[in-house]
Design a protein around this motif. Structure first.
Motif, PDB file in Angstrom:
ATOM      1  N   PRO A 273       0.810  -1.235   0.000  1.00 23.13           N
ATOM      2  CA  PRO A 273       0.000   0.000   0.000  1.00 23.13           C
ATOM      3  C   PRO A 273       0.837   1.276   0.000  1.00 23.13           C
ATOM      4  CG  PRO A 273      -0.679  -1.516   1.753  1.00 23.13           C
ATOM      5  CD  PRO A 273       0.634  -2.003   1.235  1.00 23.13           C
ATOM      6  N   PRO A 274       0.649   2.162  -0.980  1.00 23.50           N
ATOM      7  CA  PRO A 274       1.225   3.516  -0.883  1.00 23.50           C
ATOM      8  C   PRO A 274       0.443   4.299   0.150  1.00 23.50           C
ATOM      9  CG  PRO A 274      -0.166   3.346  -2.821  1.00 23.50           C
ATOM     10  CD  PRO A 274      -0.119   1.970  -2.221  1.00 23.50           C
TER      11      PRO A 274
ATOM     12  N   ALA B  42       0.557  -2.235  -5.894  1.00 26.65           N
ATOM     13  CA  ALA B  42       1.414  -1.213  -5.287  1.00 26.65           C
ATOM     14  C   ALA B  42       1.094   0.160  -5.848  1.00 26.65           C
ATOM     15  CB  ALA B  42       2.882  -1.543  -5.516  1.00 26.65           C
ATOM     16  N   GLU B  43      -0.068   0.289  -6.450  1.00 24.46           N
ATOM     17  CA  GLU B  43      -0.385   1.498  -7.212  1.00 24.46           C
ATOM     18  C   GLU B  43      -1.084   2.563  -6.371  1.00 24.46           C
ATOM     19  OE1 GLU B  43      -2.839   2.820 -11.255  1.00 24.46           O
ATOM     20  OE2 GLU B  43      -2.616   0.706 -10.736  1.00 24.46           O
TER      21      GLU B  43
ATOM     22  N   GLY C 191      -5.321   6.866   2.344  1.00 19.27           N
ATOM     23  CA  GLY C 191      -6.608   7.459   2.675  1.00 19.27           C
ATOM     24  C   GLY C 191      -7.690   6.490   3.091  1.00 19.27           C
ATOM     25  N   SER C 192      -7.445   5.178   2.993  1.00 17.18           N
ATOM     26  CA  SER C 192      -8.446   4.176   3.347  1.00 17.18           C
ATOM     27  C   SER C 192      -8.006   3.403   4.586  1.00 17.18           C
ATOM     28  CB  SER C 192      -8.670   3.194   2.190  1.00 17.18           C
ATOM     29  OG  SER C 192      -9.204   3.839   1.053  1.00 17.18           O
ATOM     30  N   SER C 193      -8.962   3.061   5.422  1.00 15.53           N
ATOM     31  CA  SER C 193      -8.665   2.265   6.604  1.00 15.53           C
ATOM     32  C   SER C 193      -8.857   0.779   6.299  1.00 15.53           C
ATOM     33  CB  SER C 193      -9.575   2.683   7.762  1.00 15.53           C
ATOM     34  OG  SER C 193     -10.936   2.435   7.434  1.00 15.53           O
ATOM     35  N   GLY C 194      -8.596  -0.050   7.301  1.00 15.22           N
ATOM     36  CA  GLY C 194      -8.783  -1.484   7.130  1.00 15.22           C
ATOM     37  C   GLY C 194      -7.577  -2.169   6.515  1.00 15.22           C
ATOM     38  N   LYS C 195      -7.723  -3.461   6.262  1.00 14.22           N
ATOM     39  CA  LYS C 195      -6.651  -4.271   5.681  1.00 14.22           C
ATOM     40  C   LYS C 195      -7.144  -4.938   4.404  1.00 14.22           C
ATOM     41  CE  LYS C 195      -4.332  -5.225  10.073  1.00 14.22           C
ATOM     42  NZ  LYS C 195      -3.821  -6.278  10.995  1.00 14.22           N
ATOM     43  N   PRO C 196      -6.296  -4.986   3.387  1.00 11.31           N
ATOM     44  CA  PRO C 196      -6.737  -5.553   2.112  1.00 11.31           C
ATOM     45  C   PRO C 196      -6.770  -7.081   2.137  1.00 11.31           C
ATOM     46  CG  PRO C 196      -4.445  -4.878   1.955  1.00 11.31           C
ATOM     47  CD  PRO C 196      -4.922  -4.445   3.311  1.00 11.31           C
ATOM     48  N   THR C 197      -7.867  -7.620   1.625  1.00 15.35           N
ATOM     49  CA  THR C 197      -8.009  -9.045   1.348  1.00 15.35           C
ATOM     50  C   THR C 197      -8.825  -9.154   0.065  1.00 15.35           C
ATOM     51  OG1 THR C 197     -10.112  -9.364   2.506  1.00 15.35           O
ATOM     52  CG2 THR C 197      -8.089  -9.576   3.829  1.00 15.35           C
TER      53      THR C 197
END
Length: 248
Positions: free
Chosen positions: A28-29, A69-70, A98-104
């Motif tokens: 994450p950038p 990674a964008e 700017g976004s919360s949480g974790k990516p899945t």
């Protein structure tokens, strides 16, 4: 005894790979590089997801889902040039700038569906564009929602197949939690679809893209291979914007 040590070491390596797998998938950038004309927040279960927007009146819109990674805001100028008459909505994945949480995989697909449903409230003609990892999200959206046109930039057939090339000595297909098996969803896509492939892609082999292409129903998808383009540099090719404009 030596064999037991080797087996134990291998098992420990598999466990470590399993535990850390998402750190190999998502990068994450944290800071957007381009200031969007407007931003909004998509409230979804467990997170607040940022959306960079370029508003336009009318029924035409583009939803853009970026790579692993964008910084999607960096694609605003290019998309503005390719789709001057469309409203633009670029989703910042969970945990990205700017976004919360974790990516899945489950979360990203759910968020993209929620964004589509929200955008559809103001636009009836929606193009969905996915790039790299985002193609794995976009194809699932197109399989579940009435997308007008689908564009997949540097797409792959499954993340498991790509990971197996990177970690040939580990059972990564079994270890993976986020599989992004686009080949499973492609047959359900009915929207006209374009696959834009980098001819010299050093990350996603052309064969992976062509295998995905073969999974779409007859007549649904076309493929455009941009010779000389690499995975990250494809958007710098003079042929890239004209290829995107297929979706106009």
């Amino acid at each position: 005894m030596i064999l037991l040590i080797v087996i134990a070491g291998y098992a420990a390596a598999c466990l470590l790979l399993f535990a850390a797998q998402r750190s190999f998938i998502y990068f994450p950038p944290q800071t957007p590089s381009v200031l969007a004309p407007r931003t909004s927040t998509l409230a979804v279960p467990g997170a607040q997801v940022k959306v960079s927007e370029r508003p336009r009146q009318g029924n035409k819109a583009v939803i853009y889902l970026g790579g692993n990674a964008e910084d999607v805001s960096a694609s605003l100028p290019l998309l503005d040039s390719a789709f001057p008459d469309h409203a633009l909505y670029l989703m910042h994945y969970r945990g990205y700038a700017g976004s919360s949480g974790k990516p899945t995989e489950k979360a990203l697909v759910s968020d993209a569906l929620a964004l589509f449903d929200q955008v559809r409230g103001g636009h009836s003609d929606i193009v969905v564009i996915g790039r790299s990892l985002g193609t794995g999200v976009a194809v699932q959206v197109a399989a579940l929602r009435p997308v007008s046109r689908l564009v997949l930039v540097t797409p792959f057939d499954s993340l498991g197949a790509l990971a197996a090339r990177q970690f040939p000595f580990f059972p990564v297909r079994w270890l993976l939690q986020d599989k992004y098996e686009s080949w499973r969803h492609a047959p359900r896509v009915t929207a006209p679809t374009l696959l834009i492939v980098a001819g010299q892609d050093e990350i996603i082999p052309v064969r992976s893209s062509t295998q995905l292409f073969s999974r779409f129903a007859s007549g649904v998808a076309t493929i455009n291979i941009i010779d000389g383009a690499g995975h990250n540099g494809i958007s710098e090719s003079p042929a890239y914007i004209p290829a995107l404009q297929w979706a106009k």
